[in-house]
Design a protein around this motif. Structure first.
Motif, PDB file in Angstrom:
ATOM      1  N   ILE A 249      33.104  36.418  48.900  1.00  0.00           N
ATOM      2  CA  ILE A 249      34.223  36.772  49.777  1.00  0.00           C
ATOM      3  C   ILE A 249      35.314  35.731  49.574  1.00  0.00           C
ATOM      4  N   GLU A 250      36.467  36.193  49.123  1.00  0.00           N
ATOM      5  CA  GLU A 250      37.584  35.301  48.854  1.00  0.00           C
ATOM      6  C   GLU A 250      38.692  35.507  49.882  1.00  0.00           C
ATOM      7  N   ILE A 251      39.177  34.417  50.445  1.00  0.00           N
ATOM      8  CA  ILE A 251      40.308  34.452  51.373  1.00  0.00           C
ATOM      9  C   ILE A 251      41.558  34.080  50.596  1.00  0.00           C
ATOM     10  N   GLN A 252      42.543  34.948  50.570  1.00  0.00           N
ATOM     11  CA  GLN A 252      43.770  34.668  49.835  1.00  0.00           C
ATOM     12  C   GLN A 252      44.938  34.658  50.818  1.00  0.00           C
ATOM     13  N   TRP A 253      45.224  33.483  51.388  1.00  0.00           N
ATOM     14  CA  TRP A 253      46.289  33.368  52.392  1.00  0.00           C
ATOM     15  C   TRP A 253      47.658  33.215  51.740  1.00  0.00           C
TER      16      TRP A 253
ATOM     17  N   ALA B  21      32.574  39.617  37.905  1.00  0.00           N
ATOM     18  CA  ALA B  21      31.863  40.756  37.318  1.00  0.00           C
ATOM     19  C   ALA B  21      30.944  40.298  36.186  1.00  0.00           C
ATOM     20  N   ALA B  22      31.430  39.366  35.370  1.00  0.00           N
ATOM     21  CA  ALA B  22      30.621  38.855  34.265  1.00  0.00           C
ATOM     22  C   ALA B  22      29.408  38.081  34.764  1.00  0.00           C
ATOM     23  N   SER B  23      29.494  37.557  35.988  1.00  0.00           N
ATOM     24  CA  SER B  23      28.399  36.784  36.584  1.00  0.00           C
ATOM     25  C   SER B  23      27.522  37.628  37.497  1.00  0.00           C
ATOM     26  N   ASN B  24      27.738  38.957  37.468  1.00  0.00           N
ATOM     27  CA  ASN B  24      26.980  39.884  38.307  1.00  0.00           C
ATOM     28  C   ASN B  24      27.174  39.570  39.797  1.00  0.00           C
ATOM     29  N   VAL B  25      28.401  39.236  40.148  1.00  0.00           N
ATOM     30  CA  VAL B  25      28.777  38.961  41.533  1.00  0.00           C
ATOM     31  C   VAL B  25      29.870  39.953  41.928  1.00  0.00           C
ATOM     32  N   LEU B  26      29.726  40.586  43.081  1.00  0.00           N
ATOM     33  CA  LEU B  26      30.770  41.482  43.589  1.00  0.00           C
ATOM     34  C   LEU B  26      31.806  40.651  44.329  1.00  0.00           C
ATOM     35  N   GLY B  27      33.020  40.639  43.813  1.00  0.00           N
ATOM     36  CA  GLY B  27      34.097  39.911  44.476  1.00  0.00           C
ATOM     37  C   GLY B  27      34.840  40.800  45.460  1.00  0.00           C
ATOM     38  N   VAL B  28      35.001  40.332  46.689  1.00  0.00           N
ATOM     39  CA  VAL B  28      35.741  41.059  47.722  1.00  0.00           C
ATOM     40  C   VAL B  28      36.844  40.139  48.228  1.00  0.00           C
TER      41      VAL B  28
END
Length: 328
Positions: free
Chosen positions: A119-123, A139-146
């Protein structure tokens, strides 16, 4: 301003402390060894103006972590707490790398069994190209980025939606509600904690999936006045549209009769005898109403086939792409 530190060699998280325990830590940390997780320097437990518990460097010095705004820290804390409450293992300021060796750092990395979500916070502002570049690493690390990004504008004047969410790049605008003082996700009319909780519990889904076969459930209603056909007295019901449903039974939305393609789809795939058996009249995608071409909602009597007023249901048109939907 990290949310992690090490107390006597053991890693601790600020968001795991309640108010009373946090006050005890503040009173006793000098008698213990409290270190920053980012650089091993001495740490101090603090509370921001927004009420966020965090760790700060006791003295300024070289550290690889970048400074954060109080809003960024507050939102990161909310996301971490909500994920932890839903049974996920949480690590803030988590560092990893792709199989090719490219490094990434996640605000909140959540793990459960084989699933991993960042979970990324982009203020602050970030270009679409930068979102996509960082997302490719996840994605390359098999992690879903939200991504939760700050919306520009206001509730009164309207928010400026800078990014379009997609399955490949899930981005959700957030804003501060001045009336309630709460950070919210306006698109879903909910607070950050509720939104993250819904996401972590599986209530947030992107539907339909690519190639998924959808079901259209035709719906209708009884006519108020007249309740019977003017010619033969047969009871009248009319088609209002259809629900679009996924293979798992989730309702995506209601397609109103009069939207582009709705009448044609019903006319093509639902036979007249089936509509008649349910009390509906014939559906026609071509009917002249007040000198204009308009769809007939089924007010053609199923018994005598006379038209009853040429009821017209509207002309809105919507597309159906893969969109995030909350299911209760």
């Amino acid at each position: 301003m990290p949310l992690r530190a090490r107390l006597n060699g053991k890693e601790i998280a600020a968001y795991s402390y309640d108010d009373r325990a946090w006050k005890r830590l503040k009173a006793a940390y000098r008698k213990n060894r409290l270190q920053m997780a980012c650089c091993d320097r001495e740490a101090v437990p603090k509370t921001s103006k927004l009420g966020t518990q965090y760790f700060a460097h006791k003295q300024k010095g070289d550290c690889p972590t970048a400074p954060e705004t109080k809003e960024h820290l507050y939102l990161k804390d909310l996301a971490a707490r909500a994920a932890a409450k839903n049974g996920w293992q949480v690590e803030t300021e988590s560092v990893g790398q792709t199989p090719e060796g490219e490094e990434w750092s996640a605000d909140v990395l959540c793990s459960k069994q084989k699933s991993r979500m960042a979970i990324e916070i982009q203020w602050s502002h970030q270009s679409v190209e930068e979102y996509e570049r960082r997302q490719r690493k996840y994605a390359a690390s098999n992690v879903l980025g939200v991504w939760l990004y700050r919306l520009q504008g206001s509730k009164q004047k309207g928010y400026k939606v800078e990014l379009q969410d997609s399955y490949e790049l899930p981005v959700f605008g957030i804003a501060h509600d001045r009336q309630t003082g709460e950070m919210r996700v306006p698109k879903f009319r909910t607070g950050i904690e509720d939104f993250v909780s819904g996401m972590m519990s599986g209530r947030l889904k992107f539907s339909p999936k690519p190639g998924e076969v959808l079901t259209a459930q035709v719906l209708g209603a009884a006519v108020g006045e007249p309740e019977t056909c003017w010619h033969c007295g047969c009871p009248m019901k009319y088609v209002t549209g259809f629900d679009i449903v996924t293979t798992s039974g989730d309702r995506l939305r209601f397609a109103q009769f009069g939207e582009d393609g709705v009448a044609e789809l019903i006319e093509r795939h639902v036979p007249d005898h089936l509509l008649a058996s349910l009390g509906y009249g014939r559906v026609s995608s071509r009917y002249i109403h007040q000198n204009q071409l308009a769809p007939d909602c089924g007010l053609t009597c199923r018994r005598c086939h006379r038209n009853n007023s040429g009821f017209y249901c509207g002309d809105k048109s919507y597309g159906l792409g893969s969109k995030p939907v909350f299911f209760g």
